[in-house]
Design a protein around this motif. Structure first.
Motif, short mmCIF file in Angstrom:
data_model
loop_
_atom_site.label_atom_id
_atom_site.label_comp_id
_atom_site.label_asym_id
_atom_site.label_seq_id
_atom_site.Cartn_x
_atom_site.Cartn_y
_atom_site.Cartn_z
N PHE A 53 -4.09 -7.82 -4.18
CA PHE A 53 -3.37 -8.47 -3.08
C PHE A 53 -1.94 -8.76 -3.50
O PHE A 53 -1.69 -9.47 -4.46
N ARG A 54 -0.98 -8.19 -2.75
CA ARG A 54 0.44 -8.40 -3.03
C ARG A 54 0.96 -9.62 -2.26
O ARG A 54 0.51 -9.89 -1.14
N PRO A 55 1.92 -10.34 -2.82
CA PRO A 55 2.48 -11.49 -2.09
C PRO A 55 3.06 -11.12 -0.74
O PRO A 55 3.00 -11.92 0.20
N ASP A 56 3.60 -9.91 -0.62
CA ASP A 56 4.22 -9.55 0.66
C ASP A 56 3.20 -9.12 1.72
O ASP A 56 3.58 -8.75 2.83
N TYR A 57 1.90 -9.20 1.42
CA TYR A 57 0.89 -9.03 2.46
C TYR A 57 0.82 -10.26 3.36
O TYR A 57 0.28 -10.19 4.47
N HIS A 251 -3.29 -8.29 -9.59
CA HIS A 251 -2.17 -7.36 -9.65
C HIS A 251 -1.83 -6.96 -8.23
O HIS A 251 -2.53 -7.33 -7.28
N GLY A 252 -0.77 -6.19 -8.07
CA GLY A 252 -0.40 -5.67 -6.76
C GLY A 252 -0.87 -4.24 -6.57
O GLY A 252 -1.91 -3.83 -7.08
N MET A 253 -0.07 -3.46 -5.84
CA MET A 253 -0.41 -2.07 -5.53
C MET A 253 0.87 -1.32 -5.20
O MET A 253 1.73 -1.84 -4.47
N GLU A 360 6.17 -4.19 -7.22
CA GLU A 360 4.94 -3.77 -6.56
C GLU A 360 3.69 -4.27 -7.28
O GLU A 360 2.60 -4.30 -6.70
N MET A 361 3.82 -4.64 -8.55
CA MET A 361 2.67 -5.10 -9.33
C MET A 361 2.47 -6.61 -9.24
O MET A 361 1.48 -7.14 -9.76
#
Length: 414
Positions: A53-57, A251-253, A360-361
Motif C-alpha cells: 500500500f502506497r501513501p498516495d493511494y 513497501h510500495g509498488m 514508489e517504494m
C-alpha cells in the motif's frame, strides 16, 4: 539513521533505548524504557498491515475510512528497509531491526546451517535473530493475537502469541476482521491487548495490474471497507475510543513494463550464477568455479543496474553483513526488471524490491486513538521506528533494536 522519539513525541511522547543487533547470537538483554507509559494509554492496540500500500493511494476516493483516520490522527510516509520486499519488511515492522540484523534478508535466501528459506518456512531458527513485538509482550504477561503476519506462526525462543492463525490467502478481508473482533469478545483474562491484522490483496493486484490500475484501486477500496467493518465493530463494543489503530504497509509498488527490462544474459551467462532473487533486485552467489567471471562481468555498473559484492553494498542500505546475504547484490533502476531471455516480461504490471529511498517504494503509517496528536504529519519516518513505538505504547521493556531515540525528526504542526 535511527529514531524513536520523532515518532513517539509526535504521537504519544515516548522514548526507547536502541542499538544494532548481533547476528546468530542470543537475543540482546532487555533494557528499561526511560519513562513510564503515556497517561492516555490505550486499552488495546491493533497493528494492521496492508501489503504493497502506497501513501498516495489515500485521498483518491477509494479510502474514506482511512482518510477519516488520517484526519483524526497522525500520518506520514514511511521508508521501508532494504530489500523492499514483504517478509523482510514485515519482520522489520515488528522487531525494529533492519533485515540485515533480524536475519530475514529476503523472501528467499540460503542459510549455511538451515538450508533454503522460503515464504513457507516455519523452522524457528530462521526467525531467531529477531524478537517480534508479540514475543516481547508475551514475555511480560501481555496477551497477543496475530491474525496473519510473517513469522507469527513460528515458535520464537520458546514462545508463541497467545492466539494466532495460520496464513490462508483465501480468507477474505471481512473474515479476518471478524476474527480480530471475536478475540476482543473473549473474557477479559483471555482477551489480547495487542493484535495484528494483515491484508494482501492490494499487493497482489499491484503486481498483476500495476499500481495505477482499476483493479488495484478496487483492492484498495475493499481493504478500506474491511477496516471500516473493524471500526464499526469496535464502536459497537464500546472499544473504539479505547483502541489505538496503527496502519502500516511493508513497501510500495512501482509500475513495470516489457519495455523496461535488463537481460542478465547480455551481461553474463546465467549459469554462472546461483540466483536467489531477481526482478526488482538481484541476490546471487557465483556458481562453483566461476567466481572470477562473476567478479569481472557482473560486479559494477551496467545500464539500469548496479551490482556489488556484499561487503561493498552502500552503507545507506544497511545490508550485507549478515551471513545469509548472497555474495552479490544488485539494485535495478526503479520500474525496470532484471530477468533472463527464457523468462520474458510479458505485460505491464508492478514490482517492489527497489531502492528503499525511491518514492514508489514508500510505505504508509497511520495512527489513530488514545494519545495520538490529531492532525500530526510525520516526515523522515522509517519502518524500524514502529516496533519501539509499540513497545512504548504498551508500556513494555523492549529489546535492543535499530529504531533509536532521537529528537531530530522534522514534523509539520497541524
Amino acid at each position: 539513521m535511527n529514531r524513536l522519539l520523532p515518532l513517539a513525541f509526535a504521537l504519544l511522547a515516548a522514548a526507547c533505548t536502541t542499538a544494532p543487533s548481533a547476528h546468530r547470537t542470543p537475543m540482546a538483554p532487555l533494557v528499561p524504557a526511560s519513562v513510564a507509559a503515556p497517561a492516555a494509554a490505550p486499552q488495546q492496540v491493533i497493528l494492521i498491515s496492508i501489503d504493497g500500500f502506497r501513501p498516495d493511494y489515500l485521498g483518491k476516493g477509494q479510502t474514506p475510512v482511512m482518510d477519516g483516520l488520517v484526519a483524526g490522527g497522525a500520518f506520514g510516509p514511511m521508508r521501508p528497509s532494504f530489500p523492499s520486499v514483504t517478509f523482510p519488511n514485515h519482520y522489520t515492522l515488528v522487531t525494529g531491526l533492519h533485515p540485515d540484523h533480524h536475519g530475514i534478508v529476503g523472501n528467499k535466501f540460503n542459510d549455511a546451517e538451515l538450508g533454503v528459506f522460503t515464504m513457507a518456512s516455519k523452522e524457528p531458527g530462521f526467525w531467531a535473530q529477531g524478537e517480534p513485538i508479540w514475543i516481547t509482550a508475551e514475555r511480560q504477561g501481555v496477551r497477543t493475537g496475530t491474525m496473519f503476519w510473517p513469522g507469527s506462526e513460528t515458535e520464537n525462543h520458546g514462545l508463541r502469541p497467545s492466539l494466532w492463525q495460520a496464513y490462508d490467502k483465501d480468507v477474505l478481508g471481512d473474515a479476518r476482521v471478524d476474527r480480530i473482533l471475536w478475540w476482543l469478545d473473549l473474557p477479559e483474562g483471555q482477551r489480547p491487548k495487542l493484535e495484528t491484522l494483515y491484508f494482501d490483496i492490494v499487493d497482489t493486484a499491484g503486481h498483476h495490474y500495476g499500481p495505477d490500475a482499476e483493479e488495484t484501486r478496487a483492492a484498495v477500496a475493499s481493504v478500506d471497507a474491511s477496516i471500516g467493518r473493524l471500526v464499526e465493530g469496535l464502536k459497537a463494543r464500546g472499544l473504539y475510543d479505547k483502541t489505538l489503530l496503527v496502519i502500516v504497509s511493508d513497501h510500495g509498488m512501482a509500475a513495470t513494463s516489457p519495455e523496461r527490462v535488463v537481460w542478465i544474459d547480455d551481461i553474463i551467462d546465467p549459469a554462472a550464477l546461483q540466483i536467489t532473487s531477481a526482478g526488482a533486485f538481484v541476490s546471487a552467489d557465483p556458481a562453483p568455479g566461476r567466481e572470477a567471471e562473476v567478479e569481472q562481468k557482473l560486479v559494477g555498473r551496467h545500464p539500469h543496474l548496479e551490482c556489488w559484492n556484499k561487503a561493498d553494498v552502500p552503507a545507506r542500505l544497511a545490508y550485507g553483513t549478515n551471513p545469509r546475504v548472497a555474495q552479490v547484490v544488485c539494485l535495478v533502476e526503479t520500474g525496470w526488471t532484471v530477468t533472463s531471455r527464457d523468462r520474458p516480461v510479458e505485460k505491464d504490471g508492478g514490482a517492489h524490491g527497489y531502492d528503499n529511498q525511491a518514492p514508489e517504494m514508500q510505505a504508509v503509517f497511520i495512527a489513530h486513538g488514545p494519545g495520538v496528536v490529531v492532525g500530526r504529519r510525520l516526515t523522515d519516518l522509517q519502518s524500524v521506528d514502529v516496533q519501539p513505538f509499540l513497545v512504548r505504547v504498551l508500556g513494555l521493556t523492549g529489546p535492543v533494536v535499530d529504531g533509536k531515540a532521537a529528537d531530530t525528526l522534522a514534523v509539520t504542526q497541524p
